[in-house]
Design a protein around this motif. Structure first.
Motif, mmCIF file in Angstrom:
data_model
loop_
_atom_site.group_PDB
_atom_site.id
_atom_site.type_symbol
_atom_site.label_atom_id
_atom_site.label_comp_id
_atom_site.label_asym_id
_atom_site.label_seq_id
_atom_site.Cartn_x
_atom_site.Cartn_y
_atom_site.Cartn_z
ATOM 1 N N MET A 19 0.815 -1.086 0.052
ATOM 2 C CA MET A 19 0.108 0.018 0.020
ATOM 3 C C MET A 19 0.878 1.232 0.118
ATOM 4 N N GLN A 20 1.970 1.402 0.867
ATOM 5 C CA GLN A 20 2.650 2.416 0.861
ATOM 6 C C GLN A 20 3.535 2.633 -0.455
ATOM 7 N N ILE A 21 4.101 1.607 -0.871
ATOM 8 C CA ILE A 21 4.676 1.802 -2.145
ATOM 9 C C ILE A 21 3.709 2.060 -3.337
ATOM 10 N N LEU A 22 2.601 1.541 -3.340
ATOM 11 C CA LEU A 22 1.795 1.980 -4.582
ATOM 12 C C LEU A 22 1.472 3.507 -4.459
ATOM 13 N N ALA A 23 1.482 4.062 -3.241
ATOM 14 C CA ALA A 23 1.076 5.553 -2.969
ATOM 15 C C ALA A 23 2.343 6.027 -3.427
ATOM 16 N N GLU A 24 3.404 5.984 -3.007
ATOM 17 C CA GLU A 24 4.758 6.498 -3.092
ATOM 18 C C GLU A 24 5.289 6.485 -4.497
ATOM 19 N N ARG A 25 5.006 5.622 -5.336
ATOM 20 C CA ARG A 25 5.402 5.679 -6.581
ATOM 21 C C ARG A 25 4.373 5.924 -7.574
ATOM 22 N N GLU A 26 3.228 6.452 -7.104
ATOM 23 C CA GLU A 26 2.109 6.885 -7.772
ATOM 24 C C GLU A 26 1.742 5.898 -8.777
ATOM 25 N N PHE A 27 1.382 4.719 -8.320
ATOM 26 C CA PHE A 27 1.165 3.654 -9.241
ATOM 27 C C PHE A 27 -0.191 4.249 -9.934
ATOM 28 N N PRO A 28 -0.412 3.824 -11.147
ATOM 29 C CA PRO A 28 -1.816 4.597 -11.792
ATOM 30 C C PRO A 28 -3.211 3.646 -11.262
ATOM 31 N N CYS A 29 -3.640 3.863 -10.066
ATOM 32 C CA CYS A 29 -4.665 3.155 -9.650
ATOM 33 C C CYS A 29 -5.961 4.061 -9.648
ATOM 34 N N ASP A 30 -7.139 3.430 -10.544
ATOM 35 C CA ASP A 30 -8.168 4.191 -10.310
ATOM 36 C C ASP A 30 -9.123 3.867 -9.014
ATOM 37 N N GLU A 31 -8.760 2.557 -8.523
ATOM 38 C CA GLU A 31 -9.576 2.079 -7.510
ATOM 39 C C GLU A 31 -8.550 0.860 -6.827
ATOM 40 N N VAL A 32 -8.371 0.938 -5.385
ATOM 41 C CA VAL A 32 -7.430 -0.096 -4.858
ATOM 42 C C VAL A 32 -8.339 -0.676 -3.938
ATOM 43 N N ALA A 33 -8.218 -2.083 -3.762
ATOM 44 C CA ALA A 33 -9.259 -2.698 -2.871
ATOM 45 C C ALA A 33 -8.294 -3.284 -1.758
ATOM 46 N N ALA A 34 -8.404 -3.245 -0.230
ATOM 47 C CA ALA A 34 -7.602 -4.017 0.572
ATOM 48 C C ALA A 34 -8.553 -5.368 0.715
#
Length: 341
Positions: A19-34
């Motif tokens: 979760m941290q790295i997806l946000a840090e690297r600005e991975f192009p997510c329209d939606e993230v599900a935990a």
């Protein structure tokens, strides 16, 4: 236009790091599900440092249809049950467990080392993430192998307790505190006391006397880098919270001096060379924690073989050894196969 990404095992050490790295690297997510087990249903996890909180969804009832990528860090059991369901629904699975690593129809990927192998993912719609100790090793070996062809590797690892999950970290903390206040020390997660000690045993023992962790390093290195490389590993758990270290001895087919090797490593992707040959002029696990690089220090020639080098390799096992590598695989997958927009 971005991707719909599911993070499976979102409440664990690696899941939170993903979760941290997806946000840090600005991975192009329209939606993230935990996504997590039923016992974590409704638990909130933070999406990086964004302040955005995600409520965990129950994996037993999760509908995989319409999701692009699932980053699994929930262990072999959930991966065995749910990864094929996600893959069948058209969601590409990137799995951090050991379950699929040696499946011939599943690519085992370290993006700096064997990016072209990802093209085979369509056979099962599953991509495997390697063992943490293997990931940093092959990043360090790859540019040297390209330069002089590696024949043989002998590696001793010094692996942090976070490789055994939260329970491992808790046990080190609790045992250390118990020793200072005079309370009894009772091993639970590990086979012996881990506080102020080292344990030459990670995973189960095999018939030949090696542990499964050591076997993983052998077979995964061969699959990722080169099947002809001979490798012998001794894997040791040490009382460090985060960061795996490795003492690596390499024998080459062709001549490669220490100075030339350092020049190669300075330019290699994913590597930070820190080799000052003075007090403190090397990297330890403390400095690697929270960083995505594979650090290399102590590069020197081995006079006991004709073409030999020895080096010290350190990396944050929760990052390059797991979460970061998984996100890098997702980025590579997006560039090569899942282009959006």
């Amino acid at each position: 236009m971005g991707y719909r990404v599911a993070v499976v095992g979102a409440t664990g050490n690696v899941g939170r790091e993903i979760m941290q790295i997806l946000a840090e690297r600005e991975f192009p997510c329209d939606e993230v599900a935990a996504v997590a087990s039923s016992r974590s249903h409704g638990t909130e996890v933070e999406f990086g440092d964004t302040g955005k909180m995600l409520k965990c969804r129950n994996i037993e009832h999760f509908d995989w249809a319409g999701w692009d990528i699932a980053l699994f860090s929930a262990g072999s059991g959930p991966a065995k049950e749910y990864a094929p369901k996600a893959a069948a629904a058209g969601c590409v699975v990137i799995d951090n467990s050991s379950l699929y690593r040696m499946d011939p129809d599943v690519p085992l990927i370290v993006p700096e080392v064997n990016p072209d192998a990802i093209d085979e993912y369509k056979k099962k719609n599953i991509i495997a993430n390697p063992n943490c100790s293997t990931a940093q090793l092959v990043v360090a070996l790859k540019p040297l192998h390209d330069a002089a062809t590696i024949k043989r590797v002998v590696v001793s690892t010094y692996q942090s307790v976070s490789g055994a999950g939260k329970a491992g970290m808790d046990e080190l903390f609790q045992q250390s505190r118990a020793i200072f206040v005079g309370d009894p020390v009772v091993p639970e997660k590990f086979t012996k006391q881990i506080a102020f000690n080292v344990i030459p045993h990670i995973d189960v023992f095999m018939d030949d006397g090696a542990t499964k962790e050591e076997w993983k390093m052998v077979v995964e290195t061969k699959k990722i880098l080169d099947s002809r490389i001979k490798l012998n590993a001794t894997c040791v758990r040490v009382p460090v919270f985060v960061g795996h270290s490795e003492a690596v001895n390499i024998e080459f087919e062709n001549e490669l001096g220490a100075e030339q090797a350092m020049e190669i490593l300075r330019e290699a992707p994913g590597i930070m060379l820190v080799d000052k040959r003075e007090d403190g002029g090397y990297v330890t696990p403390v400095e690697s924690a929270g960083d995505g690089a594979t650090y290399v220090s102590r590069v020197r020639e081995d006079p006991t073989v004709e073409n030999g080098l020895t080096l010290w390799c350190v990396s944050d096992n929760l990052r390059k050894g797991a979460a970061l590598n998984a996100v890098q695989i997702a980025e590579l997958l997006g560039r090569r196969h899942l282009k959006k927009g």
